[in-house]
Design an enzyme around this catalytic site. Sequence first.
Site, PDB file in Angstrom:
ATOM      1  N   GLY A  60       8.356  -6.110  -0.038  1.00  0.00           N
ATOM      2  CA  GLY A  60       9.777  -6.012  -0.337  1.00  0.00           C
ATOM      3  C   GLY A  60      10.212  -4.553  -0.229  1.00  0.00           C
ATOM      4  O   GLY A  60      11.256  -4.232   0.324  1.00  0.00           O
ATOM      5  N   ALA A  61       9.360  -3.675  -0.750  1.00  0.00           N
ATOM      6  CA  ALA A  61       9.626  -2.246  -0.723  1.00  0.00           C
ATOM      7  C   ALA A  61       8.345  -1.499  -1.054  1.00  0.00           C
ATOM      8  O   ALA A  61       7.401  -2.091  -1.565  1.00  0.00           O
ATOM      9  CB  ALA A  61      10.702  -1.889  -1.749  1.00  0.00           C
ATOM     10  N   MET A  62       8.328  -0.212  -0.735  1.00  0.00           N
ATOM     11  CA  MET A  62       7.125   0.590  -0.963  1.00  0.00           C
ATOM     12  C   MET A  62       7.510   1.959  -1.498  1.00  0.00           C
ATOM     13  O   MET A  62       8.360   2.641  -0.933  1.00  0.00           O
ATOM     14  CB  MET A  62       6.330   0.702   0.345  1.00  0.00           C
ATOM     15  CG  MET A  62       5.126   1.605   0.261  1.00  0.00           C
ATOM     16  SD  MET A  62       3.882   0.930  -0.872  1.00  0.00           S
ATOM     17  CE  MET A  62       3.127   2.432  -1.462  1.00  0.00           C
ATOM     18  N   GLU A  63       6.814   2.339  -2.570  1.00  0.00           N
ATOM     19  CA  GLU A  63       7.222   3.512  -3.360  1.00  0.00           C
ATOM     20  C   GLU A  63       6.753   4.865  -2.838  1.00  0.00           C
ATOM     21  O   GLU A  63       6.636   5.811  -3.622  1.00  0.00           O
ATOM     22  CB  GLU A  63       6.701   3.341  -4.788  1.00  0.00           C
ATOM     23  CG  GLU A  63       5.162   3.455  -4.947  1.00  0.00           C
ATOM     24  CD  GLU A  63       4.417   2.136  -4.882  1.00  0.00           C
ATOM     25  OE1 GLU A  63       4.931   1.186  -4.256  1.00  0.00           O
ATOM     26  OE2 GLU A  63       3.314   2.058  -5.441  1.00  0.00           O
ATOM     27  N   ASN A  64       6.478   5.031  -1.542  1.00  0.00           N
ATOM     28  CA  ASN A  64       6.036   6.335  -1.016  1.00  0.00           C
ATOM     29  C   ASN A  64       6.783   7.461  -1.716  1.00  0.00           C
ATOM     30  O   ASN A  64       8.006   7.413  -1.842  1.00  0.00           O
ATOM     31  CB  ASN A  64       6.322   6.414   0.483  1.00  0.00           C
ATOM     32  CG  ASN A  64       5.930   5.164   1.202  1.00  0.00           C
ATOM     33  OD1 ASN A  64       4.778   4.786   1.201  1.00  0.00           O
ATOM     34  ND2 ASN A  64       6.908   4.472   1.775  1.00  0.00           N
ATOM     35  N   HIS A 121      12.403  -0.662  -9.608  1.00  0.00           N
ATOM     36  CA  HIS A 121      10.942  -0.801  -9.550  1.00  0.00           C
ATOM     37  C   HIS A 121      10.305   0.368  -8.798  1.00  0.00           C
ATOM     38  O   HIS A 121       9.411   1.040  -9.310  1.00  0.00           O
ATOM     39  CB  HIS A 121      10.621  -2.135  -8.863  1.00  0.00           C
ATOM     40  CG  HIS A 121       9.169  -2.418  -8.696  1.00  0.00           C
ATOM     41  ND1 HIS A 121       8.504  -3.352  -9.463  1.00  0.00           N
ATOM     42  CD2 HIS A 121       8.235  -1.898  -7.859  1.00  0.00           C
ATOM     43  CE1 HIS A 121       7.232  -3.389  -9.100  1.00  0.00           C
ATOM     44  NE2 HIS A 121       7.044  -2.515  -8.118  1.00  0.00           N
ATOM     45  N   GLU A 122      10.796   0.630  -7.619  1.00  0.00           N
ATOM     46  CA  GLU A 122      10.155   1.672  -6.798  1.00  0.00           C
ATOM     47  C   GLU A 122      10.371   3.065  -7.378  1.00  0.00           C
ATOM     48  O   GLU A 122       9.498   3.921  -7.283  1.00  0.00           O
ATOM     49  CB  GLU A 122      10.658   1.609  -5.351  1.00  0.00           C
ATOM     50  CG  GLU A 122      10.519   0.246  -4.659  1.00  0.00           C
ATOM     51  CD  GLU A 122       9.126  -0.364  -4.739  1.00  0.00           C
ATOM     52  OE1 GLU A 122       8.145   0.364  -4.937  1.00  0.00           O
ATOM     53  OE2 GLU A 122       9.029  -1.599  -4.617  1.00  0.00           O
ATOM     54  N   HIS A 129       7.876   3.838 -10.022  1.00  0.00           N
ATOM     55  CA  HIS A 129       6.577   4.243  -9.482  1.00  0.00           C
ATOM     56  C   HIS A 129       6.514   5.743  -9.192  1.00  0.00           C
ATOM     57  O   HIS A 129       5.429   6.310  -9.123  1.00  0.00           O
ATOM     58  CB  HIS A 129       6.306   3.529  -8.155  1.00  0.00           C
ATOM     59  CG  HIS A 129       5.766   2.143  -8.288  1.00  0.00           C
ATOM     60  ND1 HIS A 129       4.741   1.806  -9.140  1.00  0.00           N
ATOM     61  CD2 HIS A 129       6.079   1.004  -7.626  1.00  0.00           C
ATOM     62  CE1 HIS A 129       4.453   0.522  -9.004  1.00  0.00           C
ATOM     63  NE2 HIS A 129       5.260   0.004  -8.096  1.00  0.00           N
ATOM     64  N   GLU A 142       1.704  -1.936 -11.024  1.00  0.00           N
ATOM     65  CA  GLU A 142       2.661  -2.979 -10.663  1.00  0.00           C
ATOM     66  C   GLU A 142       3.215  -3.714 -11.881  1.00  0.00           C
ATOM     67  O   GLU A 142       4.389  -4.071 -11.918  1.00  0.00           O
ATOM     68  CB  GLU A 142       2.025  -3.963  -9.676  1.00  0.00           C
ATOM     69  CG  GLU A 142       1.650  -3.326  -8.335  1.00  0.00           C
ATOM     70  CD  GLU A 142       2.818  -2.624  -7.641  1.00  0.00           C
ATOM     71  OE1 GLU A 142       3.965  -2.768  -8.074  1.00  0.00           O
ATOM     72  OE2 GLU A 142       2.558  -1.899  -6.650  1.00  0.00           O
TER      73      GLU A 142
HETATM   74  N1  BES Z   1       3.615  -1.073  -4.177  1.00  0.00           N
HETATM   75  C1  BES Z   1       4.375  -2.225  -3.859  1.00  0.00           C
HETATM   76  C2  BES Z   1       4.432  -2.528  -2.386  1.00  0.00           C
HETATM   77  C3  BES Z   1       3.230  -3.232  -1.844  1.00  0.00           C
HETATM   78  C4  BES Z   1       3.048  -4.563  -2.080  1.00  0.00           C
HETATM   79  C5  BES Z   1       2.320  -2.563  -1.070  1.00  0.00           C
HETATM   80  C6  BES Z   1       1.943  -5.191  -1.556  1.00  0.00           C
HETATM   81  C7  BES Z   1       1.222  -3.183  -0.563  1.00  0.00           C
HETATM   82  C8  BES Z   1       1.025  -4.512  -0.806  1.00  0.00           C
HETATM   83  C9  BES Z   1       5.800  -2.076  -4.357  1.00  0.00           C
HETATM   84  O1  BES Z   1       5.957  -1.225  -5.420  1.00  0.00           O
HETATM   85  C10 BES Z   1       6.215  -3.429  -4.843  1.00  0.00           C
HETATM   86  O2  BES Z   1       5.692  -3.861  -5.813  1.00  0.00           O
HETATM   87  N2  BES Z   1       7.131  -4.091  -4.146  1.00  0.00           N
HETATM   88  C11 BES Z   1       7.543  -5.419  -4.479  1.00  0.00           C
HETATM   89  C12 BES Z   1       8.957  -5.464  -4.916  1.00  0.00           C
HETATM   90  C13 BES Z   1       9.096  -5.341  -6.395  1.00  0.00           C
HETATM   91  C14 BES Z   1      10.539  -5.291  -6.823  1.00  0.00           C
HETATM   92  C15 BES Z   1       8.411  -6.449  -7.152  1.00  0.00           C
HETATM   93  C16 BES Z   1       7.373  -6.276  -3.243  1.00  0.00           C
HETATM   94  O3  BES Z   1       7.153  -5.710  -2.190  1.00  0.00           O
HETATM   95  O4  BES Z   1       7.445  -7.478  -3.369  1.00  0.00           O
HETATM   96 ZN    ZN Z   2       5.380  -1.920  -7.220  1.00  0.00          ZN
END
Ligand code: BES
Ligand code: ZN
Length: 895
Positions: A294-298, A330-331, A334, A353
């Site tokens: 959904g998104a990534m917290e780089n 969320h991001e 992080h 997470e």
């Molecule tokens: N760190 C994750 C992104 C991620 C997810 C990287 C799976 C590698 C594998 C990010 O912070 C995250 O949790 N994103 C969620 C959205 C969030 C609002 C629950 C996602 O991608 O679903």
């Molecule tokens: Zn996350």
Amino acid sequence: MHTSEFHSSSRRWPLSLSKAARIQAVLFPCVPYLLVLLEISYNKTGKGKSYLAKELGIMKQPDPFKWTNQIVMNCADIDIITASFVPEGGEEINATGFNYQNEDEKVTLCFPSILQKGSGSLKIDFVGELNDKMKGFYRSKYTTPSGENRYAAVTQFEATDARRAFPCWDEPAIKATFDITLIIPKDRIALSNMNVVDRKPYPEDHSLVEVKFATTPIMSTYLVAFVIGEYDFVESQSSDGVTVRVYTPVGKAEQGKFALEVATKTLPFYKDYFSVPYPLPKIDLIAIADFAAGAMENWGLVTYRETALLIDPKNSCASSRQWVALVVGHELAHQWFGNLVTMEWWTHLWLNEGFASWIEYLCVDHCFPEYDIWTQFVSADYTRALDLDALDNSHPIEVDVGHPSEVDEIFDAISYSKGASVIRMLHNYIGDEDFRKGMNAYLLKFQHKNASTEDLWECLEQASGKPIAAVMNSWTKQMGFPIIVVDQEQHGSDRVLKISQKKFCASGPRNDENCPNWMVPISICTSEDPSCTKMKVLLDQPETTVNITNIAPDHWIKINPGTVGFYRIQYSTTMLESLLPGIRDLTLLPVDRLGLQNDLFSLARAGMISTVEVLKVMEAFVNEPNYTVWSDLSCNLGVLSSLLSHTDFHEDIQEFIRDLFTPIGMKLGWDSKTGEGHLDALLRGLVLGKLGKAGHKATLEEARRRFKEHVEGKQTLPADLRSPVYLTVLKHGDSTTLDTMLKLHKQADMQEEKNRIERVLGAIPAPDLIQRVLNFALSEEVRPQDTVSVIGGVAGSSKQGRKAAWKFVKDNWEELHNRYQGGFLISRLIKLTADGFAIDKMAAEVKSFFESHHAPAAERTVQQCCENILLNAAWLKRDAEDIHQYLLQRKAPPV
Ligand code: BES
Ligand code: ZN
């Protein structure tokens, strides 16, 4: 500065190297400090599929020093051209061999002589692949406003894919600073974690520019990021002086405004909450067209799916707005929790997470109190976690992982939703003030370093004086959760409660001698004030007795007000009967009405009460005004409806649904009224969609009328009505409806609209049209990350859809598995397509299919699906007949 800093942070380093997949510390070098220079030549058209890069790592040897002539690094899909080591003040030594261990995603660089003690630098020239797999350094396709297809180059490194972009020590605890330089076509922009410090023509080719970024703070490889492409942006400054930009596709800058507003409000909120400022000078949020998660917290450059960032005031619906707010919250969390303080190893991923999944709600509650977001937490995360964790094939929150596929596997509802739920319980147990104190101590103590679950408990324990580690270990180190069994007796003006715990199993109670125990914080309220906790106890043994003084015999008692404790409750019959009127007369809080219903539903599924009892309780919700309560109820009715699609009385449960939702549907009507807010919009969409899907005549007719006007361009449907209308017309539609919908899909400019359509296409009933939808899922029209929800939509819509989707997954397994490279999307796909069956033999079929078609990152998901299928089958056998009789009898005219 970093060298000494790193040493103090590496108290557990070399890491506990129990797993083959981790870098072996006995081999030189342990990298206390690594500096990477990346020069990425990105081909002008943006269509190139490979890139040339140079990397320079500055390293210091470990103490004690091991004599060796080898350097081991993580590396995958990379061709090293040359590598050399230059000892400080010494002669350059060229590596003479590159030994790739593909399985382990490592390379061993072999040198002709022993590498001298002291520090030195490692130079590597290599060719990498700009892949199409949405991981590592990859291509993302976009269309320019004039209709030309182009590619952006973007990164996604979590969990273990930085090694696909450059050779590195790809573990969260091996932190380093990064100096990144990108060589790109001069008409493109380049972004990375830090701000640009220099942009100048590239001497060797004047169509290129060299963009140099500031040195990052010491950080983990999985948080490194860069993006090259064409984007517009909107910019603002948060009150604490951080430059915030939201990057959007060209021409869509306006759609970044909502996220920008959320981000600029959120940064100071977290700064204040954590008492630690955001440590970088800027933060960019960017929408990436092809994006797996959904998104990534780089750090400093957060990447998002377009639908998790872009909002168009006219064409976005309320639920999208809410989703964007949650994801941004969320991001950004992080950036502190995860980026500044990083988990020591992936075993502690849940901490990252789970924490972010909890605090995103706190943040949205701060920014948008009108969303009543905490009640939604219970329906979205808490109940989802309980359902999954009741399975024998669940896993403890803290789990040993080694190989990348094992790491991928734990990005699941246990890490996220159970993690968030137990943190919410803990926050409630500690109280906000001490919780913040402990968080602040934790972030200060471990900033720029790594930490484990225990480290957090220690800080919270010190801040609160409560036995945090003892309480929390029972929730994070063992899987599952308890069911709290409660009975009462009135003794004069006292109420004596007998409370006991045992493990809750989705398949029903077991007489297990080694039944685990939890340390359960239990709150109790009474009808005198349902919103106020009258008493708190910590249940740290199998059972206890609690005495509540001064309570009238006709007052009810409720356990777990606010539905905060992570457990199910089984009340004695008299206690339950005294609580149920609180549903009808709304004296119970919404979150408790929801929790009570959800507990009963799961007890029914486990065979501990009859499903008919739950149907009767559901009927008591006719006066329900609350969106989230309806949403949870609707979800459970969806589960039941799917189960009963295996019977010949599926239509009877549709009638039940219509009857239950009709009064609220009538009350809401189709058009929004002045003064209505966010939750009214969500409720209307939910109710109309439910009625339409269940075949409520008036709703179907009105949906068709409005759809026609929408398609003819006479009256555009408001965004909040589109999903329910699309769903309704498709569910009762034919090939013309599908054609129209596919046309709308093609015309849609916003990804949100495309996704909205993709998710409901599976509702189309005719088998040949179902097949068309499935083929469409794999077509160029659907972004690779969205294929899963199209197929899932088919599986979840009907009995025929379920069968067809499963067959489609089997028939196209190679392509699907290859497309997602075994990542978490494959688990999602399997869950969506295999979970809904209710015949024993399907469990065997699913199991045997995956025995011959390996999906390492989805092994546990496969087991969970098989378990769910067996549970469904048992449920159907047990209760179908009674349900049928009940549904018939409630239709019969009264005698
Ligand atoms: N760190 C994750 C992104 C991620 C997810 C990287 C799976 C590698 C594998 C990010 O912070 C995250 O949790 N994103 C969620 C959205 C969030 C609002 C629950 C996602 O991608 O679903
Ligand atoms: Zn996350």
